[in-house]
Design a protein around this motif. Structure first.
Motif, PDB file in Angstrom:
ATOM      1  N   ASP A   5       0.925  -1.376   0.038  1.00  0.00           N
ATOM      2  CA  ASP A   5       0.012   0.009   0.073  1.00  0.00           C
ATOM      3  C   ASP A   5       0.958   1.285   0.113  1.00  0.00           C
ATOM      4  N   GLU A   6       2.050   1.058   0.435  1.00  0.00           N
ATOM      5  CA  GLU A   6       3.034   2.241   0.690  1.00  0.00           C
ATOM      6  C   GLU A   6       3.974   2.439  -0.549  1.00  0.00           C
ATOM      7  N   LYS A   7       4.214   1.552  -1.390  1.00  0.00           N
ATOM      8  CA  LYS A   7       5.275   1.484  -2.462  1.00  0.00           C
ATOM      9  C   LYS A   7       4.593   1.229  -3.777  1.00  0.00           C
ATOM     10  N   THR A   8       5.213   1.610  -4.693  1.00  0.00           N
ATOM     11  CA  THR A   8       4.897   1.337  -6.239  1.00  0.00           C
ATOM     12  C   THR A   8       5.334   0.050  -6.547  1.00  0.00           C
ATOM     13  N   LEU A   9       5.030  -0.777  -7.457  1.00  0.00           N
ATOM     14  CA  LEU A   9       5.675  -1.914  -7.799  1.00  0.00           C
ATOM     15  C   LEU A   9       7.140  -1.743  -7.917  1.00  0.00           C
ATOM     16  N   ALA A  10       7.472  -0.578  -8.528  1.00  0.00           N
ATOM     17  CA  ALA A  10       9.183  -0.305  -8.865  1.00  0.00           C
ATOM     18  C   ALA A  10       9.859  -0.253  -7.848  1.00  0.00           C
ATOM     19  N   GLN A  11       9.279   0.379  -6.680  1.00  0.00           N
ATOM     20  CA  GLN A  11       9.953   0.588  -5.390  1.00  0.00           C
ATOM     21  C   GLN A  11      10.228  -0.357  -4.441  1.00  0.00           C
ATOM     22  N   MET A  12       9.582  -1.607  -4.956  1.00  0.00           N
ATOM     23  CA  MET A  12       9.777  -2.835  -3.910  1.00  0.00           C
ATOM     24  C   MET A  12      11.047  -3.328  -4.136  1.00  0.00           C
ATOM     25  N   ASN A  13      11.593  -3.867  -3.192  1.00  0.00           N
ATOM     26  CA  ASN A  13      12.811  -4.823  -3.070  1.00  0.00           C
ATOM     27  C   ASN A  13      12.324  -6.148  -3.762  1.00  0.00           C
ATOM     28  N   THR A  14      13.567  -6.951  -3.893  1.00  0.00           N
ATOM     29  CA  THR A  14      13.298  -8.238  -4.327  1.00  0.00           C
ATOM     30  C   THR A  14      12.543  -9.289  -3.282  1.00  0.00           C
ATOM     31  N   GLU A  15      12.691  -9.115  -2.198  1.00  0.00           N
ATOM     32  CA  GLU A  15      11.814  -9.931  -1.168  1.00  0.00           C
ATOM     33  C   GLU A  15      10.389  -9.566  -1.282  1.00  0.00           C
ATOM     34  N   GLU A  16      10.156  -8.395  -1.086  1.00  0.00           N
ATOM     35  CA  GLU A  16       8.848  -7.696  -1.414  1.00  0.00           C
ATOM     36  C   GLU A  16       8.281  -8.252  -2.566  1.00  0.00           C
ATOM     37  N   TRP A  17       8.688  -7.922  -3.724  1.00  0.00           N
ATOM     38  CA  TRP A  17       8.353  -8.260  -5.088  1.00  0.00           C
ATOM     39  C   TRP A  17       7.898  -9.927  -5.014  1.00  0.00           C
ATOM     40  N   VAL A  67      12.969 -25.321 -17.955  1.00  0.00           N
ATOM     41  CA  VAL A  67      11.874 -24.829 -18.917  1.00  0.00           C
ATOM     42  C   VAL A  67      12.158 -23.201 -19.244  1.00  0.00           C
ATOM     43  N   PRO A  68      13.201 -23.276 -20.516  1.00  0.00           N
ATOM     44  CA  PRO A  68      13.634 -21.833 -20.926  1.00  0.00           C
ATOM     45  C   PRO A  68      12.609 -21.152 -21.335  1.00  0.00           C
ATOM     46  N   SER A  69      11.361 -21.459 -21.492  1.00  0.00           N
ATOM     47  CA  SER A  69      10.292 -20.688 -21.911  1.00  0.00           C
ATOM     48  C   SER A  69       9.542 -19.704 -20.517  1.00  0.00           C
ATOM     49  N   CYS A  70      10.018 -20.628 -19.550  1.00  0.00           N
ATOM     50  CA  CYS A  70       9.283 -19.949 -18.168  1.00  0.00           C
ATOM     51  C   CYS A  70       9.512 -18.297 -18.294  1.00  0.00           C
ATOM     52  N   THR A  71       8.433 -17.623 -17.945  1.00  0.00           N
ATOM     53  CA  THR A  71       8.634 -16.292 -17.905  1.00  0.00           C
ATOM     54  C   THR A  71       8.795 -15.708 -16.307  1.00  0.00           C
ATOM     55  N   LYS A  72       9.801 -15.087 -16.303  1.00  0.00           N
ATOM     56  CA  LYS A  72      10.092 -14.275 -15.048  1.00  0.00           C
ATOM     57  C   LYS A  72       9.308 -12.982 -14.849  1.00  0.00           C
ATOM     58  N   VAL A  73       8.298 -12.700 -13.987  1.00  0.00           N
ATOM     59  CA  VAL A  73       7.406 -11.573 -13.879  1.00  0.00           C
ATOM     60  C   VAL A  73       8.373 -10.477 -13.304  1.00  0.00           C
ATOM     61  N   THR A  74       8.479  -9.422 -13.970  1.00  0.00           N
ATOM     62  CA  THR A  74       9.284  -8.353 -13.486  1.00  0.00           C
ATOM     63  C   THR A  74       8.770  -7.093 -13.601  1.00  0.00           C
ATOM     64  N   VAL A  75       9.000  -5.875 -13.017  1.00  0.00           N
ATOM     65  CA  VAL A  75       8.272  -4.544 -12.994  1.00  0.00           C
ATOM     66  C   VAL A  75       8.645  -4.263 -14.427  1.00  0.00           C
ATOM     67  N   ASP A  76       9.408  -4.515 -15.133  1.00  0.00           N
ATOM     68  CA  ASP A  76       9.610  -4.245 -16.721  1.00  0.00           C
ATOM     69  C   ASP A  76       8.944  -4.754 -17.562  1.00  0.00           C
ATOM     70  N   ASN A  77       8.656  -6.028 -17.278  1.00  0.00           N
ATOM     71  CA  ASN A  77       7.703  -6.542 -18.564  1.00  0.00           C
ATOM     72  C   ASN A  77       6.208  -7.113 -17.996  1.00  0.00           C
ATOM     73  N   LEU A  78       6.020  -6.601 -16.728  1.00  0.00           N
ATOM     74  CA  LEU A  78       4.356  -6.772 -16.360  1.00  0.00           C
ATOM     75  C   LEU A  78       3.508  -6.323 -17.311  1.00  0.00           C
ATOM     76  N   GLU A  79       3.473  -5.134 -17.681  1.00  0.00           N
ATOM     77  CA  GLU A  79       2.481  -4.672 -18.598  1.00  0.00           C
ATOM     78  C   GLU A  79       2.090  -5.402 -19.907  1.00  0.00           C
ATOM     79  N   SER A  80       3.380  -6.288 -20.196  1.00  0.00           N
ATOM     80  CA  SER A  80       3.050  -6.852 -21.394  1.00  0.00           C
ATOM     81  C   SER A  80       2.598  -8.344 -21.445  1.00  0.00           C
ATOM     82  N   LEU A  81       2.703  -8.815 -19.991  1.00  0.00           N
ATOM     83  CA  LEU A  81       2.182 -10.068 -19.787  1.00  0.00           C
ATOM     84  C   LEU A  81       0.537 -10.097 -19.511  1.00  0.00           C
TER      85      LEU A  81
END
Length: 146
Positions: A5-17, A67-81
């Motif tokens: 509630d306090e942070k944007t997705l881009a502000q989250m650290n790896t553990e939070e994400w 599974v090389p085709s497995c997708t890692k969800v990141t703040v950079d690709n989220l909108e395209s997923l």
């Protein structure tokens, strides 16, 4: 106030994400896209690494090796997923929505998620056992409850 509630997705650290992932397993389902309409269809055919009973990856840390085709969800690709379900915490927060009441970050366990019917646990078949994937289209992964 909770970090989501306090942070944007881009502000989250790896553990939070990583903790935002509820572990529902829906992203591990095979999906089909209609060539003519571009409509997305979920199937109950799950990635070979998914533990079908527990509903989580059997080799999460090593999944890209298997599974090389497995997708890692990141703040950079989220909108395209666009195939991520509406119930996905990443998608919900991106859309300005709240985490649902059943989310493990709110409840402290995955039990409420399972009871709400949001997990793939016990509902899927390994993709290697599927012959005609079109026969395995299902609607339940599209379900989104608060």
């Amino acid at each position: 106030m909770a970090f989501w509630d306090e942070k944007t997705l881009a502000q989250m650290n790896t553990e939070e994400w990583e903790s935002l992932c509820d572990g529902c397993g829906k992203c591990c389902l095979n999906k089909l896209i209609d060539d003519e309409t571009e409509e997305l269809y979920y199937t109950n055919a799950a990635c070979q690494l998914l533990d079908n009973k527990a509903g989580h990856c059997k080799s999460y840390e090593q999944r890209f090796n298997f599974v090389p085709s497995c997708t890692k969800v990141t703040v950079d690709n989220l909108e395209s997923l666009t195939w991520l379900p509406d119930s996905c915490a990443y998608r919900r927060l991106l859309q300005g929505r709240e985490l649902p009441s059943w989310h493990p970050l709110r409840t402290g366990s995955k039990e409420a998620m399972i009871l709400a019917g949001m997990s793939v646990a016990g509902k899927v078949t390994c993709e290697t056992k599927i012959r005609d994937i079109e026969d395995h289209i299902v609607l339940w992964p599209m379900k989104d409850v608060e």
